[in-house]
Design an enzyme around this catalytic site. Structure first.
Site, PDB file in Angstrom:
ATOM      1  N   LYS A  17       0.762  -1.312   0.030  1.00 28.26           N
ATOM      2  CA  LYS A  17      -0.053   0.035   0.202  1.00 28.26           C
ATOM      3  C   LYS A  17       0.916   1.343  -0.186  1.00 28.26           C
ATOM      4  CE  LYS A  17      -2.197  -0.953   3.878  1.00 28.26           C
ATOM      5  NZ  LYS A  17      -1.453  -2.346   4.136  1.00 28.26           N
ATOM      6  N   ARG A  97     -10.103   1.078   8.490  1.00 30.17           N
ATOM      7  CA  ARG A  97      -9.650  -0.348   8.750  1.00 30.17           C
ATOM      8  C   ARG A  97     -10.822  -0.850   9.541  1.00 30.17           C
ATOM      9  NH1 ARG A  97      -3.450  -1.058   9.282  1.00 30.17           N
ATOM     10  NH2 ARG A  97      -2.958   1.072   8.677  1.00 30.17           N
ATOM     11  N   ARG A 136      11.547  -5.293   5.266  1.00 30.04           N
ATOM     12  CA  ARG A 136      11.277  -3.925   5.307  1.00 30.04           C
ATOM     13  C   ARG A 136      12.338  -3.145   6.098  1.00 30.04           C
ATOM     14  NH1 ARG A 136       5.495  -1.793   5.909  1.00 30.04           N
ATOM     15  NH2 ARG A 136       5.573  -2.754   7.734  1.00 30.04           N
ATOM     16  N   ARG A 169      10.647  -1.167  11.454  1.00 30.63           N
ATOM     17  CA  ARG A 169       9.457  -0.434  11.957  1.00 30.63           C
ATOM     18  C   ARG A 169       9.578  -1.257  13.376  1.00 30.63           C
ATOM     19  NH1 ARG A 169       4.540   0.453   7.931  1.00 30.63           N
ATOM     20  NH2 ARG A 169       3.591  -0.551   9.787  1.00 30.63           N
ATOM     21  N   ARG A 180      -1.362  -7.908  13.476  1.00 31.95           N
ATOM     22  CA  ARG A 180      -1.928  -6.842  12.576  1.00 31.95           C
ATOM     23  C   ARG A 180      -2.534  -7.838  11.171  1.00 31.95           C
ATOM     24  NH1 ARG A 180       3.627  -4.852  11.360  1.00 31.95           N
ATOM     25  NH2 ARG A 180       2.803  -4.028   9.401  1.00 31.95           N
TER      26      ARG A 180
HETATM   27  P1  AP5 Z   1       4.542  -1.561   2.131  1.00 32.94           P
HETATM   28  O1  AP5 Z   1       4.596  -0.754   0.938  1.00 32.94           O
HETATM   29  O2  AP5 Z   1       5.618  -1.065   3.572  1.00 32.94           O
HETATM   30  O3  AP5 Z   1       3.531  -2.496   2.773  1.00 32.94           O
HETATM   31  P2  AP5 Z   1       2.191  -1.866   3.297  1.00 32.94           P
HETATM   32  O4  AP5 Z   1       0.940  -2.543   2.452  1.00 32.94           O
HETATM   33  O5  AP5 Z   1       2.138  -0.498   3.341  1.00 32.94           O
HETATM   34  O6  AP5 Z   1       2.156  -2.537   4.880  1.00 32.94           O
HETATM   35  P3  AP5 Z   1       2.148  -2.179   5.974  1.00 32.94           P
HETATM   36  O7  AP5 Z   1       2.791  -2.961   6.900  1.00 32.94           O
HETATM   37  O8  AP5 Z   1       2.631  -0.369   6.231  1.00 32.94           O
HETATM   38  O9  AP5 Z   1       0.552  -1.954   6.651  1.00 32.94           O
HETATM   39  P4  AP5 Z   1       0.125  -1.681   7.944  1.00 32.94           P
HETATM   40  O10 AP5 Z   1      -1.353  -1.489   7.877  1.00 32.94           O
HETATM   41  O11 AP5 Z   1       0.463  -2.661   9.151  1.00 32.94           O
HETATM   42  O12 AP5 Z   1       0.632  -0.375   8.563  1.00 32.94           O
HETATM   43  P5  AP5 Z   1       0.466   1.072   8.847  1.00 32.94           P
HETATM   44  O13 AP5 Z   1       1.454   2.179   8.619  1.00 32.94           O
HETATM   45  O14 AP5 Z   1      -0.854   1.576   7.641  1.00 32.94           O
HETATM   46  O15 AP5 Z   1       5.533  -2.955   1.565  1.00 32.94           O
HETATM   47  C1  AP5 Z   1       6.062  -3.907   2.542  1.00 32.94           C
HETATM   48  C2  AP5 Z   1       7.359  -4.333   2.043  1.00 32.94           C
HETATM   49  O16 AP5 Z   1       7.355  -5.090   0.935  1.00 32.94           O
HETATM   50  C3  AP5 Z   1       8.473  -3.133   1.908  1.00 32.94           C
HETATM   51  O17 AP5 Z   1       9.696  -3.616   2.256  1.00 32.94           O
HETATM   52  C4  AP5 Z   1       8.465  -3.086   0.026  1.00 32.94           C
HETATM   53  O18 AP5 Z   1       9.606  -2.570  -0.114  1.00 32.94           O
HETATM   54  C5  AP5 Z   1       8.086  -4.301  -0.221  1.00 32.94           C
HETATM   55  N1  AP5 Z   1       7.380  -4.649  -1.210  1.00 32.94           N
HETATM   56  C6  AP5 Z   1       6.385  -3.704  -1.554  1.00 32.94           C
HETATM   57  N2  AP5 Z   1       5.792  -4.040  -2.834  1.00 32.94           N
HETATM   58  C7  AP5 Z   1       6.567  -5.164  -3.359  1.00 32.94           C
HETATM   59  C8  AP5 Z   1       6.555  -6.056  -4.487  1.00 32.94           C
HETATM   60  N3  AP5 Z   1       5.606  -5.773  -5.465  1.00 32.94           N
HETATM   61  N4  AP5 Z   1       7.346  -6.946  -4.489  1.00 32.94           N
HETATM   62  C9  AP5 Z   1       8.357  -6.965  -3.815  1.00 32.94           C
HETATM   63  N5  AP5 Z   1       8.366  -6.226  -2.511  1.00 32.94           N
HETATM   64  C10 AP5 Z   1       7.599  -5.323  -2.361  1.00 32.94           C
HETATM   65  O19 AP5 Z   1      -0.400   1.230  10.344  1.00 32.94           O
HETATM   66  C11 AP5 Z   1       0.678   0.867  11.304  1.00 32.94           C
HETATM   67  C12 AP5 Z   1      -0.048   0.859  12.642  1.00 32.94           C
HETATM   68  O20 AP5 Z   1      -0.643   2.341  12.822  1.00 32.94           O
HETATM   69  C13 AP5 Z   1      -1.344   0.129  12.822  1.00 32.94           C
HETATM   70  O21 AP5 Z   1      -0.836  -1.237  13.103  1.00 32.94           O
HETATM   71  C14 AP5 Z   1      -2.163   0.489  13.980  1.00 32.94           C
HETATM   72  O22 AP5 Z   1      -1.630   0.551  15.295  1.00 32.94           O
HETATM   73  C15 AP5 Z   1      -1.927   2.097  13.462  1.00 32.94           C
HETATM   74  N6  AP5 Z   1      -2.961   2.646  12.296  1.00 32.94           N
HETATM   75  C16 AP5 Z   1      -2.878   3.037  11.088  1.00 32.94           C
HETATM   76  N7  AP5 Z   1      -3.907   3.189  10.650  1.00 32.94           N
HETATM   77  C17 AP5 Z   1      -4.874   3.061  11.651  1.00 32.94           C
HETATM   78  C18 AP5 Z   1      -6.509   3.149  11.526  1.00 32.94           C
HETATM   79  N8  AP5 Z   1      -7.044   3.406  10.481  1.00 32.94           N
HETATM   80  N9  AP5 Z   1      -7.182   2.996  12.680  1.00 32.94           N
HETATM   81  C19 AP5 Z   1      -6.419   2.427  13.595  1.00 32.94           C
HETATM   82  N10 AP5 Z   1      -5.158   2.266  13.811  1.00 32.94           N
HETATM   83  C20 AP5 Z   1      -4.398   2.678  12.689  1.00 32.94           C
HETATM   84 MG    MG Z   2       2.398   1.049   4.862  1.00 39.48          MG
END
Ligand code: AP5
Ligand code: MG
Length: 233
Positions: A17, A97, A136, A169, A180
């Protein structure tokens, strides 16, 4: 004049994402708004709110809905002030979410005269997700995302964009990753039906090289956005 056209990206942790949103948003005149990034920024402060967010974030739990909506709305208001008519809308990564967040988003967008133009669903199998998350690296200074094998920086450990020192992270531990992913299955994946009923969902195979996914996303979103009467389209 119609308001903003927003796009939502839904997909499990590690589906790409953040990686994809950062690439396609500027090309579509959208602004990448990631609630996770907003929380990571907030947690660099040393105050009560930062400590409260950290108590959920580090164990991979959702931050409470009311607080999350407040943080999101503050960012959307800031964009209105800073960007004027330079942008079409937000590319929302990580919000909503759960059903309560999706309903809250509908309410606030209606009040603003904004619409959701599309919901992108990135489809990636679970075993691939774990491999991606465990390799990552992120830049805590500018937020850029890397992977030790799939998307390495030019110089090991150093951000290509700003020269910052890369790190893992704090929620990429095996325990927090498991939590998660479970929360995603239970609370976030059901939102796809909520948006499918409105014919908004575009399924994209995210299990392909990063550039290939970006190209597909751009084609799909350009066509959706072209059919929406957004401000400054
Ligand atoms: P990456 O692009 O970083 O993945 P992502 O889908 O963004 O996954 P996240 O782990 O960031 O999602 P998340 O929902 O846990 O985290 P968020 O920050 O939103 O890619 C991952 C890896 O793969 C990277 O190393 C990349 O280089 C590699 N990659 C990507 N595409 C690739 C491909 N095609 N081929 C090969 N490699 C690839 O949320 C974190 C925390 O914040 C939550 O747990 C919660 O505590 C809080 N939070 C955030 N939003 C909310 C909400 N709406 N409500 C409540 N709490 C929230
Ligand atoms: Mg992300």
């Amino acid at each position: 004049m119609a308001g903003r056209c927003h796009v939502i990206v839904i997909g499990p942790q590690g589906s790409g994402k953040g990686t994809q949103a950062a690439r396609v948003a500027p090309l579509l005149r959208l602004v990448h708004v990631a609630t996770g990034d907003l929380f990571r920024q907030l947690m660099t402060r040393d105050d009560e709110l930062a400590r409260e967010v950290r108590s959920y974030y580090d164990r991979g739990a959702l931050v409470p809905d009311e607080l999350t909506l407040r943080v999101l709305l503050a960012r959307l208001d800031e964009l209105e002030r800073e960007q004027g008519d330079q942008y079409r809308g937000a590319l929302l990564d990580g919000y909503p979410r759960n059903l309560a967040q999706a309903e809250a988003l509908d309410r606030v967008l209606t009040e603003r005269g904004d619409v959701i133009a599309a919901v992108v669903h990135l489809v990636v199998p679970r075993e691939v997700l774990i491999e991606r998350l465990s390799g990552r690296l992120i830049c805590p200074t500018c937020g850029a995302t890397y992977h030790v094998r799939f998307s390495p920086p030019r110089v090991a450990g150093i951000c290509d964009h700003c020269g910052g020192a890369l790190m893992q992270r704090s929620d990429d531990t095996p325990e927090a990753i498991a939590r998660r992913l479970e929360t995603y299955e239970q609370q976030t994946a059901p939102l796809l039906d909520y948006y499918r009923a409105r014919d908004l969902v575009i399924d994209i195979d995210g299990n392909r090289p990063i550039d290939v996914v970006t190209r597909d996303l751009l084609v799909a979103l350009e066509s959706r956005l072209a059919h929406n009467p957004c401000r400054s389209s």
